[in-house]
Design an enzyme around this catalytic site. Structure first.
Site, mmCIF file in Angstrom:
data_model
loop_
_atom_site.group_PDB
_atom_site.id
_atom_site.type_symbol
_atom_site.label_atom_id
_atom_site.label_comp_id
_atom_site.label_asym_id
_atom_site.label_seq_id
_atom_site.Cartn_x
_atom_site.Cartn_y
_atom_site.Cartn_z
ATOM 1 N N ASN A 36 -0.355 109.220 8.058
ATOM 2 C CA ASN A 36 0.730 110.329 7.803
ATOM 3 C C ASN A 36 0.459 110.404 6.600
ATOM 4 O O ASN A 36 1.252 109.676 5.521
ATOM 5 C CB ASN A 36 2.142 109.691 8.150
ATOM 6 C CG ASN A 36 3.063 110.687 7.996
ATOM 7 O OD1 ASN A 36 2.834 111.740 7.647
ATOM 8 N ND2 ASN A 36 4.247 110.111 8.167
ATOM 9 N N LYS A 81 2.147 112.606 4.668
ATOM 10 C CA LYS A 81 3.485 112.962 4.205
ATOM 11 C C LYS A 81 3.105 114.252 2.850
ATOM 12 O O LYS A 81 2.027 114.881 2.982
ATOM 13 C CB LYS A 81 4.402 111.969 3.562
ATOM 14 C CG LYS A 81 4.320 110.766 4.586
ATOM 15 C CD LYS A 81 5.181 109.661 4.217
ATOM 16 C CE LYS A 81 5.199 108.728 5.222
ATOM 17 N NZ LYS A 81 6.314 107.586 5.157
ATOM 18 N N HIS A 124 10.022 112.679 12.722
ATOM 19 C CA HIS A 124 9.697 111.636 11.653
ATOM 20 C C HIS A 124 11.116 111.540 11.041
ATOM 21 O O HIS A 124 11.714 112.437 10.713
ATOM 22 C CB HIS A 124 8.745 111.901 10.631
ATOM 23 C CG HIS A 124 8.418 110.726 9.784
ATOM 24 N ND1 HIS A 124 9.171 110.362 8.759
ATOM 25 C CD2 HIS A 124 7.316 109.922 9.895
ATOM 26 C CE1 HIS A 124 8.458 109.368 8.180
ATOM 27 N NE2 HIS A 124 7.574 109.061 8.870
ATOM 28 N N GLU A 169 11.910 110.969 8.174
ATOM 29 C CA GLU A 169 12.054 111.300 6.727
ATOM 30 C C GLU A 169 12.691 112.872 7.015
ATOM 31 O O GLU A 169 13.344 113.440 6.124
ATOM 32 C CB GLU A 169 10.952 111.392 6.029
ATOM 33 C CG GLU A 169 10.691 109.950 5.376
ATOM 34 C CD GLU A 169 9.250 109.642 5.141
ATOM 35 O OE1 GLU A 169 8.446 110.623 5.192
ATOM 36 O OE2 GLU A 169 8.938 108.399 4.822
ATOM 37 N N GLU A 185 8.810 103.531 14.719
ATOM 38 C CA GLU A 185 8.733 103.272 13.433
ATOM 39 C C GLU A 185 10.229 102.830 13.038
ATOM 40 O O GLU A 185 11.066 103.701 12.691
ATOM 41 C CB GLU A 185 8.648 104.510 12.490
ATOM 42 C CG GLU A 185 7.252 105.044 12.976
ATOM 43 C CD GLU A 185 6.728 105.816 11.565
ATOM 44 O OE1 GLU A 185 5.543 105.463 11.224
ATOM 45 O OE2 GLU A 185 7.523 106.941 11.390
ATOM 46 N N GLY A 195 7.581 102.355 4.293
ATOM 47 C CA GLY A 195 7.555 102.365 2.783
ATOM 48 C C GLY A 195 8.107 101.202 2.155
ATOM 49 O O GLY A 195 8.508 101.406 0.826
ATOM 50 N N SER A 217 5.093 100.262 7.129
ATOM 51 C CA SER A 217 4.385 99.294 6.067
ATOM 52 C C SER A 217 3.031 98.462 6.764
ATOM 53 O O SER A 217 2.790 97.669 6.423
ATOM 54 C CB SER A 217 5.386 98.190 5.644
ATOM 55 O OG SER A 217 6.446 98.847 4.862
#
Ligand code: PGA
Length: 258
Positions: free
Chosen positions: A8, A10, A95, A97, A166, A172, A212
């Site tokens: 991914n 991003k 996702h 985000e 996730e 992250g 991560s």
């Protein structure tokens, strides 16, 4: 079942030149690696360019989002057919985000999953709690997210689907979930899918882990004795070709040792 590793990217890399270089390195790096599926989810604008001449690619292309209408007055959106025209086969949906920065809701995610399925794109549905309340417990919100995303979907339609667990606190942050809990989450999610879409679909789908992941921890998520995680969704570490290729190789090796 064959493991799947999805990069991914991003909103990275910042230029197409770098994206091309990264993609080509990954392609070369996995040329001889067998028994694994590798997918790269790149920003929309790079997808047509990366896909050029890549029919024989071992690396499939994913989009990071999709819109539920096929065309019309939806400024800024991209349809399933537009993606498919450029060889995209997978699409990340929901996702965290996008939830955080763009207010994406469960209803929107549900529409997007349905749209992907209708057009033959493989949805990579992301679920995961924002915080871990009780150590070792998979929070109830994960169940709610899975149920909401799969609402109204016909039983067999999701059989090629992928669910990425996730936990948001692991994305992250360098603090990955423990392999034991990841396995627990995988069993938990499969049970929910079974209750919504039946056992045949629940057996067929792949559940993967994201948050991560790196070359040090990737293989620990591949459970040896029970059906655990069947792949990874890799963010930060996928921007470094050598690291990403190492993740793939470690997963393949762990899988082979079984
Ligand atoms: P990360 O991101 O690997 O950088 O934690 C994973 C993701 O957001 O999909």
């Amino acid at each position: 079942m064959k493991k799947i590793i999805i990069a991914n990217w991003k909103m990275n890399p910042p230029t197409f030149k770098e994206a091309r270089r990264l993609f080509d390195k990954v392609r070369k790096g996995v040329r001889k690696v067998k028994n694994v599926e590798v997918v790269v989810a790149s920003p929309f604008v790079y997808l047509p360019l990366l896909g050029v001449g890549s029919r024989k690619l071992k690396v499939a292309l994913a989009a990071q989002d999709i819109f539920w209408q096929s065309n019309g007055p939806f400024t800024g959106e991209i349809s399933a057919d537009m993606l498919k025209e450029f060889g995209v086969t997978h699409v990340i949906i929901g996702h965290s985000e996008r939830k955080k920065w763009l207010g994406e809701t469960d209803e929107m995610i549900n529409k997007k999953v349905k749209t992907a399925l209708k057009h033959g794109l493989i949805p990579v549905l992301c679920v995961g709690e924002w915080e871990r309340e009780v150590a070792g417990e998979i929070p109830h919100i994960v169940e709610e997210q899975v149920r909401a995303a799969l609402k109204g979907i016909k039983k067999g339609d999701f059989k090629n689907g992928i669910i990425a667990y996730e936990p948001v606190w692991a994305i992250g942050t360098g603090k990955a979930e423990t392999p034991d809990n990841a396995t627990k989450a995988s069993l938990y999610i499969r049970r929910i899918v079974k209750s919504v879409l039946g056992s045949r679909t629940a057996e067929k789908i792949r559940i993967i882990y994201g948050g991560s992941v790196n070359s040090q921890n990737a293989e620990s998520f591949i459970a040896k004795d029970i059906r655990g995680m069947e792949g990874m969704l890799v963010g930060g570490a996928s921007l470094n070709a050598a690291e990403f290729i190492q993740i793939i190789k470690n997963v393949v090796e762990a899988d082979r040792r079984g």
